[in-house]
Design a protein around this motif. Structure first.
Motif, PDB file in Angstrom:
ATOM      1  N   VAL A 142      43.997  43.426  48.770  1.00  0.00           N
ATOM      2  CA  VAL A 142      44.216  41.995  48.941  1.00  0.00           C
ATOM      3  C   VAL A 142      42.903  41.365  49.371  1.00  0.00           C
ATOM      4  O   VAL A 142      42.216  41.881  50.252  1.00  0.00           O
ATOM      5  CB  VAL A 142      45.307  41.730  49.998  1.00  0.00           C
ATOM      6  CG1 VAL A 142      45.482  40.233  50.233  1.00  0.00           C
ATOM      7  CG2 VAL A 142      46.623  42.367  49.586  1.00  0.00           C
ATOM      8  N   GLY A 143      42.553  40.269  48.716  1.00  0.00           N
ATOM      9  CA  GLY A 143      41.355  39.522  49.082  1.00  0.00           C
ATOM     10  C   GLY A 143      41.706  38.078  49.362  1.00  0.00           C
ATOM     11  O   GLY A 143      42.672  37.542  48.810  1.00  0.00           O
ATOM     12  N   ASN A 144      40.932  37.459  50.239  1.00  0.00           N
ATOM     13  CA  ASN A 144      41.119  36.049  50.567  1.00  0.00           C
ATOM     14  C   ASN A 144      39.877  35.272  50.183  1.00  0.00           C
ATOM     15  O   ASN A 144      38.763  35.803  50.235  1.00  0.00           O
ATOM     16  CB  ASN A 144      41.364  35.867  52.070  1.00  0.00           C
ATOM     17  CG  ASN A 144      42.695  36.427  52.481  1.00  0.00           C
ATOM     18  OD1 ASN A 144      43.710  36.073  51.912  1.00  0.00           O
ATOM     19  ND2 ASN A 144      42.687  37.326  53.449  1.00  0.00           N
ATOM     20  N   GLY A 145      40.067  34.027  49.814  1.00  0.00           N
ATOM     21  CA  GLY A 145      38.955  33.144  49.521  1.00  0.00           C
ATOM     22  C   GLY A 145      39.224  31.773  50.109  1.00  0.00           C
ATOM     23  O   GLY A 145      40.380  31.349  50.218  1.00  0.00           O
ATOM     24  N   PHE A 146      38.178  31.104  50.503  1.00  0.00           N
ATOM     25  CA  PHE A 146      38.280  29.763  51.068  1.00  0.00           C
ATOM     26  C   PHE A 146      37.102  28.959  50.550  1.00  0.00           C
ATOM     27  O   PHE A 146      35.982  29.471  50.482  1.00  0.00           O
ATOM     28  CB  PHE A 146      38.242  29.818  52.602  1.00  0.00           C
ATOM     29  CG  PHE A 146      38.338  28.473  53.249  1.00  0.00           C
ATOM     30  CD1 PHE A 146      39.545  27.809  53.337  1.00  0.00           C
ATOM     31  CD2 PHE A 146      37.206  27.858  53.773  1.00  0.00           C
ATOM     32  CE1 PHE A 146      39.637  26.555  53.935  1.00  0.00           C
ATOM     33  CE2 PHE A 146      37.277  26.612  54.371  1.00  0.00           C
ATOM     34  CZ  PHE A 146      38.504  25.961  54.458  1.00  0.00           C
ATOM     35  N   ASP A 147      37.345  27.709  50.176  1.00  0.00           N
ATOM     36  CA  ASP A 147      36.261  26.861  49.721  1.00  0.00           C
ATOM     37  C   ASP A 147      36.552  25.419  50.103  1.00  0.00           C
ATOM     38  O   ASP A 147      37.716  25.031  50.288  1.00  0.00           O
ATOM     39  CB  ASP A 147      36.068  26.984  48.208  1.00  0.00           C
ATOM     40  CG  ASP A 147      34.708  26.456  47.744  1.00  0.00           C
ATOM     41  OD1 ASP A 147      33.745  26.518  48.526  1.00  0.00           O
ATOM     42  OD2 ASP A 147      34.620  25.984  46.602  1.00  0.00           O
TER      43      ASP A 147
ATOM     44  N   ALA B 275      38.839  41.238  47.124  1.00  0.00           N
ATOM     45  CA  ALA B 275      39.701  42.402  46.880  1.00  0.00           C
ATOM     46  C   ALA B 275      38.902  43.564  46.305  1.00  0.00           C
ATOM     47  O   ALA B 275      39.229  44.728  46.543  1.00  0.00           O
ATOM     48  CB  ALA B 275      40.847  42.017  45.943  1.00  0.00           C
ATOM     49  N   LEU B 276      37.843  43.252  45.580  1.00  0.00           N
ATOM     50  CA  LEU B 276      36.973  44.283  45.007  1.00  0.00           C
ATOM     51  C   LEU B 276      35.867  44.714  45.962  1.00  0.00           C
ATOM     52  O   LEU B 276      35.101  45.626  45.643  1.00  0.00           O
ATOM     53  CB  LEU B 276      36.325  43.765  43.716  1.00  0.00           C
ATOM     54  CG  LEU B 276      37.233  43.590  42.516  1.00  0.00           C
ATOM     55  CD1 LEU B 276      36.517  42.801  41.426  1.00  0.00           C
ATOM     56  CD2 LEU B 276      37.705  44.943  41.998  1.00  0.00           C
TER      57      LEU B 276
ATOM     58  N   ALA C  42      42.871  30.880  49.030  1.00  0.00           N
ATOM     59  CA  ALA C  42      43.501  31.696  47.992  1.00  0.00           C
ATOM     60  C   ALA C  42      43.603  33.141  48.456  1.00  0.00           C
ATOM     61  O   ALA C  42      42.755  33.631  49.202  1.00  0.00           O
ATOM     62  CB  ALA C  42      42.699  31.625  46.692  1.00  0.00           C
ATOM     63  N   THR C  43      44.643  33.788  47.981  1.00  0.00           N
ATOM     64  CA  THR C  43      44.848  35.211  48.203  1.00  0.00           C
ATOM     65  C   THR C  43      45.110  35.847  46.857  1.00  0.00           C
ATOM     66  O   THR C  43      45.879  35.308  46.042  1.00  0.00           O
ATOM     67  CB  THR C  43      46.045  35.460  49.154  1.00  0.00           C
ATOM     68  OG1 THR C  43      45.809  34.766  50.374  1.00  0.00           O
ATOM     69  CG2 THR C  43      46.222  36.943  49.436  1.00  0.00           C
ATOM     70  N   ALA C  44      44.461  36.976  46.609  1.00  0.00           N
ATOM     71  CA  ALA C  44      44.671  37.712  45.358  1.00  0.00           C
ATOM     72  C   ALA C  44      45.009  39.155  45.699  1.00  0.00           C
ATOM     73  O   ALA C  44      44.379  39.766  46.565  1.00  0.00           O
ATOM     74  CB  ALA C  44      43.419  37.646  44.492  1.00  0.00           C
ATOM     75  N   THR C  45      45.994  39.687  45.000  1.00  0.00           N
ATOM     76  CA  THR C  45      46.362  41.090  45.137  1.00  0.00           C
ATOM     77  C   THR C  45      46.020  41.775  43.827  1.00  0.00           C
ATOM     78  O   THR C  45      46.406  41.299  42.751  1.00  0.00           O
ATOM     79  CB  THR C  45      47.863  41.243  45.421  1.00  0.00           C
ATOM     80  OG1 THR C  45      48.196  40.455  46.568  1.00  0.00           O
ATOM     81  CG2 THR C  45      48.237  42.696  45.676  1.00  0.00           C
ATOM     82  N   ILE C  46      45.277  42.872  43.929  1.00  0.00           N
ATOM     83  CA  ILE C  46      44.927  43.639  42.751  1.00  0.00           C
ATOM     84  C   ILE C  46      45.356  45.086  42.956  1.00  0.00           C
ATOM     85  O   ILE C  46      45.549  45.542  44.086  1.00  0.00           O
ATOM     86  CB  ILE C  46      43.412  43.568  42.417  1.00  0.00           C
ATOM     87  CG1 ILE C  46      42.574  44.240  43.507  1.00  0.00           C
ATOM     88  CG2 ILE C  46      42.985  42.131  42.188  1.00  0.00           C
ATOM     89  CD1 ILE C  46      41.107  44.392  43.143  1.00  0.00           C
TER      90      ILE C  46
END
Length: 173
Positions: free
Chosen positions: A19-24, A67-68, A166-170
């Motif tokens: 899981v990765g998070n992003g903020f902008d 996430a990577l 944003a949150t992404a699950t890979i």
């Protein structure tokens, strides 16, 4: 038994779920529209940025990079590089998606929250989801886009700009 105990080449016992998070954040500037999740939305202001300033897509791109464990959008697409001036943000997002595929992974789910008082985003949410689904070659049921306000508090409440989380699950093999 851990992967290390099986040896470096051993297949993991479970998939590698990350899981990765992003903020902008982007400030408002002169203009007549904003672009969010690749969708042009009429507004009396634009967003200031080196590229098209799609704050939501930038946050999602960073979530995939996170996430990577692959740095952030600025490391891959430096704002100091003139080739990215005015670039459409789908280029950045597609690059992050390709990096997931290069690792033989897949995107499981993306969740974006856009934070602003205006413009009102509810009429555009489904188009945003569909646009992201096309860019990511992902079932729309795996993409969530939400909008909220800060109840007129802070810079978004004062309508100085827009923020996105944003949150992404890979899943990697």
């Amino acid at each position: 038994m851990s992967r290390a105990e099986h040896g470096a080449d051993a297949a993991p016992l479970l998939p590698d779920v990350r899981v990765g998070n992003g903020f902008d954040v982007h400030a408002f500037t002169e203009g007549d529209h904003v672009i969010l999740c690749g969708v042009r939305i009429p507004h009396e202001k634009g967003l200031k940025g080196h590229s098209d300033a799609d704050v939501a897509m930038h946050a999602l791109t960073d979530a995939l990079f996170g996430a990577l464990a692959a740095g952030d959008i600025g490391a891959h697409f430096p704002p100091s590089d003139p080739q990215w001036k005015g670039a459409p943000s789908h280029i950045f997002l597609r690059h992050a998606m390709e990096m997931v595929k290069e690792r033989k992974g897949r995107i499981s789910h993306c969740d974006i929250t856009i934070i602003c008082e205006r413009p009102r985003l509810r009429p555009y949410i489904e188009e945003m989801r569909a646009t992201l689904a096309t860019i990511l070659d992902l079932d729309i049921a795996r993409i969530s886009v939400k909008a909220t306000t800060t109840e007129r508090l802070g810079f978004t409440g004062r309508e100085e700009g827009i923020a996105a989380l944003a949150t992404a699950t890979i899943i990697l093999p």
